[in-house]
Scaffold this motif. Structure first.
Motif, PDB file in Angstrom:
ATOM      1  N   PRO A  38       0.731  -1.223   0.030  1.00 29.71           N
ATOM      2  CA  PRO A  38      -0.015   0.009  -0.013  1.00 29.71           C
ATOM      3  C   PRO A  38       0.956   1.198   0.020  1.00 29.71           C
ATOM      4  O   PRO A  38       1.805   1.615   0.814  1.00 29.71           O
ATOM      5  N   GLY A  39       0.437   2.025  -1.037  1.00 32.91           N
ATOM      6  CA  GLY A  39       1.148   3.586  -1.044  1.00 32.91           C
ATOM      7  C   GLY A  39       2.465   3.330  -1.742  1.00 32.91           C
ATOM      8  O   GLY A  39       3.237   4.469  -1.729  1.00 32.91           O
ATOM      9  N   LYS A  40       2.953   2.453  -2.371  1.00 37.20           N
ATOM     10  CA  LYS A  40       4.057   2.254  -3.160  1.00 37.20           C
ATOM     11  C   LYS A  40       3.847   1.585  -4.340  1.00 37.20           C
ATOM     12  O   LYS A  40       2.808   1.074  -4.752  1.00 37.20           O
ATOM     13  N   GLN A  41       4.799   1.838  -5.168  1.00 39.20           N
ATOM     14  CA  GLN A  41       4.577   1.576  -6.402  1.00 39.20           C
ATOM     15  C   GLN A  41       4.988   0.259  -6.888  1.00 39.20           C
ATOM     16  O   GLN A  41       5.588  -0.365  -6.007  1.00 39.20           O
ATOM     17  N   ARG A  42       4.139  -0.481  -7.806  1.00 36.85           N
ATOM     18  CA  ARG A  42       4.448  -2.021  -7.994  1.00 36.85           C
ATOM     19  C   ARG A  42       6.141  -2.141  -8.521  1.00 36.85           C
ATOM     20  O   ARG A  42       6.467  -1.275  -9.488  1.00 36.85           O
ATOM     21  N   GLU A  43       6.748  -2.947  -7.883  1.00 36.60           N
ATOM     22  CA  GLU A  43       8.097  -3.306  -8.149  1.00 36.60           C
ATOM     23  C   GLU A  43       8.549  -4.668  -8.713  1.00 36.60           C
ATOM     24  O   GLU A  43       7.784  -5.416  -8.419  1.00 36.60           O
ATOM     25  N   LEU A  44       9.360  -4.574  -9.697  1.00 33.67           N
ATOM     26  CA  LEU A  44      10.082  -5.925 -10.233  1.00 33.67           C
ATOM     27  C   LEU A  44      10.543  -6.905  -9.325  1.00 33.67           C
ATOM     28  O   LEU A  44      11.433  -6.372  -8.380  1.00 33.67           O
ATOM     29  N   VAL A  45      10.074  -8.292  -9.284  1.00 35.11           N
ATOM     30  CA  VAL A  45      10.742  -9.126  -8.488  1.00 35.11           C
ATOM     31  C   VAL A  45      11.698  -9.924  -9.082  1.00 35.11           C
ATOM     32  O   VAL A  45      12.787 -10.198  -8.671  1.00 35.11           O
ATOM     33  N   ALA A  46      11.081 -10.618 -10.071  1.00 33.46           N
ATOM     34  CA  ALA A  46      11.999 -11.428 -11.118  1.00 33.46           C
ATOM     35  C   ALA A  46      11.215 -11.483 -12.387  1.00 33.46           C
ATOM     36  O   ALA A  46      10.022 -11.382 -12.591  1.00 33.46           O
ATOM     37  N   THR A  47      12.088 -11.814 -13.611  1.00 31.78           N
ATOM     38  CA  THR A  47      11.594 -12.225 -14.754  1.00 31.78           C
ATOM     39  C   THR A  47      12.204 -13.343 -15.418  1.00 31.78           C
ATOM     40  O   THR A  47      13.344 -13.600 -14.838  1.00 31.78           O
ATOM     41  N   ILE A  48      11.635 -14.136 -16.332  1.00 30.26           N
ATOM     42  CA  ILE A  48      12.354 -15.163 -16.969  1.00 30.26           C
ATOM     43  C   ILE A  48      11.835 -14.828 -18.449  1.00 30.26           C
ATOM     44  O   ILE A  48      10.763 -14.686 -18.876  1.00 30.26           O
ATOM     45  N   SER A  49      13.153 -15.072 -19.462  1.00 31.60           N
ATOM     46  CA  SER A  49      12.641 -15.056 -20.611  1.00 31.60           C
ATOM     47  C   SER A  49      12.227 -16.481 -21.344  1.00 31.60           C
ATOM     48  O   SER A  49      12.145 -17.598 -20.708  1.00 31.60           O
ATOM     49  N   SER A  50      11.848 -16.266 -22.560  1.00 31.67           N
ATOM     50  CA  SER A  50      11.524 -17.287 -23.213  1.00 31.67           C
ATOM     51  C   SER A  50      12.586 -18.455 -23.535  1.00 31.67           C
ATOM     52  O   SER A  50      12.408 -19.678 -23.481  1.00 31.67           O
ATOM     53  N   TYR A  51      13.730 -18.140 -23.398  1.00 29.22           N
ATOM     54  CA  TYR A  51      14.983 -19.109 -23.525  1.00 29.22           C
ATOM     55  C   TYR A  51      15.357 -19.433 -21.996  1.00 29.22           C
ATOM     56  O   TYR A  51      16.298 -20.088 -21.979  1.00 29.22           O
ATOM     57  N   GLY A  52      14.761 -18.634 -21.006  1.00 27.73           N
ATOM     58  CA  GLY A  52      14.983 -19.398 -19.664  1.00 27.73           C
ATOM     59  C   GLY A  52      15.888 -18.261 -18.893  1.00 27.73           C
ATOM     60  O   GLY A  52      16.349 -18.858 -17.732  1.00 27.73           O
ATOM     61  N   SER A  53      16.271 -17.325 -19.620  1.00 28.32           N
ATOM     62  CA  SER A  53      17.075 -16.409 -18.787  1.00 28.32           C
ATOM     63  C   SER A  53      16.440 -15.559 -17.719  1.00 28.32           C
ATOM     64  O   SER A  53      15.160 -15.346 -17.711  1.00 28.32           O
ATOM     65  N   THR A  54      17.029 -15.483 -16.452  1.00 24.71           N
ATOM     66  CA  THR A  54      16.299 -14.983 -15.321  1.00 24.71           C
ATOM     67  C   THR A  54      16.876 -13.411 -14.954  1.00 24.71           C
ATOM     68  O   THR A  54      18.249 -13.194 -15.154  1.00 24.71           O
ATOM     69  N   ASN A  55      16.103 -12.777 -14.095  1.00 26.48           N
ATOM     70  CA  ASN A  55      16.716 -11.711 -13.742  1.00 26.48           C
ATOM     71  C   ASN A  55      15.935 -11.143 -12.450  1.00 26.48           C
ATOM     72  O   ASN A  55      14.624 -11.689 -12.365  1.00 26.48           O
ATOM     73  N   TYR A  56      16.867 -10.705 -11.320  1.00 25.04           N
ATOM     74  CA  TYR A  56      16.074 -10.531 -10.099  1.00 25.04           C
ATOM     75  C   TYR A  56      16.329  -9.178  -9.278  1.00 25.04           C
ATOM     76  O   TYR A  56      17.432  -8.545  -9.812  1.00 25.04           O
ATOM     77  N   ALA A  57      15.494  -8.668  -8.772  1.00 26.73           N
ATOM     78  CA  ALA A  57      15.798  -7.388  -8.049  1.00 26.73           C
ATOM     79  C   ALA A  57      16.937  -8.008  -7.046  1.00 26.73           C
ATOM     80  O   ALA A  57      16.727  -9.010  -6.540  1.00 26.73           O
ATOM     81  N   ASP A  58      17.953  -7.054  -6.712  1.00 27.40           N
ATOM     82  CA  ASP A  58      18.562  -7.128  -5.770  1.00 27.40           C
ATOM     83  C   ASP A  58      18.342  -7.484  -4.174  1.00 27.40           C
ATOM     84  O   ASP A  58      18.874  -8.595  -3.760  1.00 27.40           O
ATOM     85  N   SER A  59      17.086  -7.195  -3.910  1.00 27.06           N
ATOM     86  CA  SER A  59      16.315  -7.417  -2.647  1.00 27.06           C
ATOM     87  C   SER A  59      16.121  -8.862  -2.476  1.00 27.06           C
ATOM     88  O   SER A  59      16.027  -9.340  -1.394  1.00 27.06           O
ATOM     89  N   VAL A  60      16.005  -9.644  -3.648  1.00 30.75           N
ATOM     90  CA  VAL A  60      15.557 -11.194  -3.635  1.00 30.75           C
ATOM     91  C   VAL A  60      16.573 -12.214  -4.076  1.00 30.75           C
ATOM     92  O   VAL A  60      16.456 -13.321  -3.956  1.00 30.75           O
TER      93      VAL A  60
END
Length: 115
Positions: free
Chosen positions: A41-63
């Motif tokens: 509440p009161g904060k913007q939506r933030e990225l946690v993690a993504t995965i591409s169609s090739y399986g490449s992943t990306n994470y927020a530093d906090s996780v």
């Protein structure tokens, strides 16, 4: 119409684990980037993690080192394994799919980390 349905949220103690699932109506995950985002509440939506169609992943530093995103194309599902949960991880978690022409969001699932 693409539909994304998240599940797996709930109440967990600090240090515990949860596994979130995102199911899609159709094979939309196969060729597109899928991500998990969260919002408090009161904060913007933030990225946690993504995965591409090739399986490449990306994470927020906090996780990094605690969360793992994965996909199962046969089941049209994407998962977020969350370990060593902290109170700061408390949020509504959303699944998002980005295609060439659209962005689709699920309805969200609540994760509460509290003792």
């Amino acid at each position: 119409q693409v539909q994304l349905v998240e599940s797996g949220g709930g109440l967990v103690q600090p240090g515990g684990s949860l596994r979130l699932s995102c199911a899609a109506s159709g094979s939309i995950f196969v060729t597109n980037v899928v991500g998990w985002y969260r919002q408090t509440p009161g904060k913007q939506r933030e990225l946690v993690a993504t995965i591409s169609s090739y399986g490449s992943t990306n994470y927020a530093d906090s996780v990094k080192g605690r969360f793992t995103i994965s996909r199962d194309n046969l089941k049209n599902a994407v998962y977020l394994q969350m370990n060593s949960l902290k109170p700061d991880d408390t949020a509504v978690y959303y699944c998002r799919v980005t295609t060439i022409s659209n962005i689709y969001w699920g309805q969200g699932t609540q994760v509460t980390v509290s003792s």
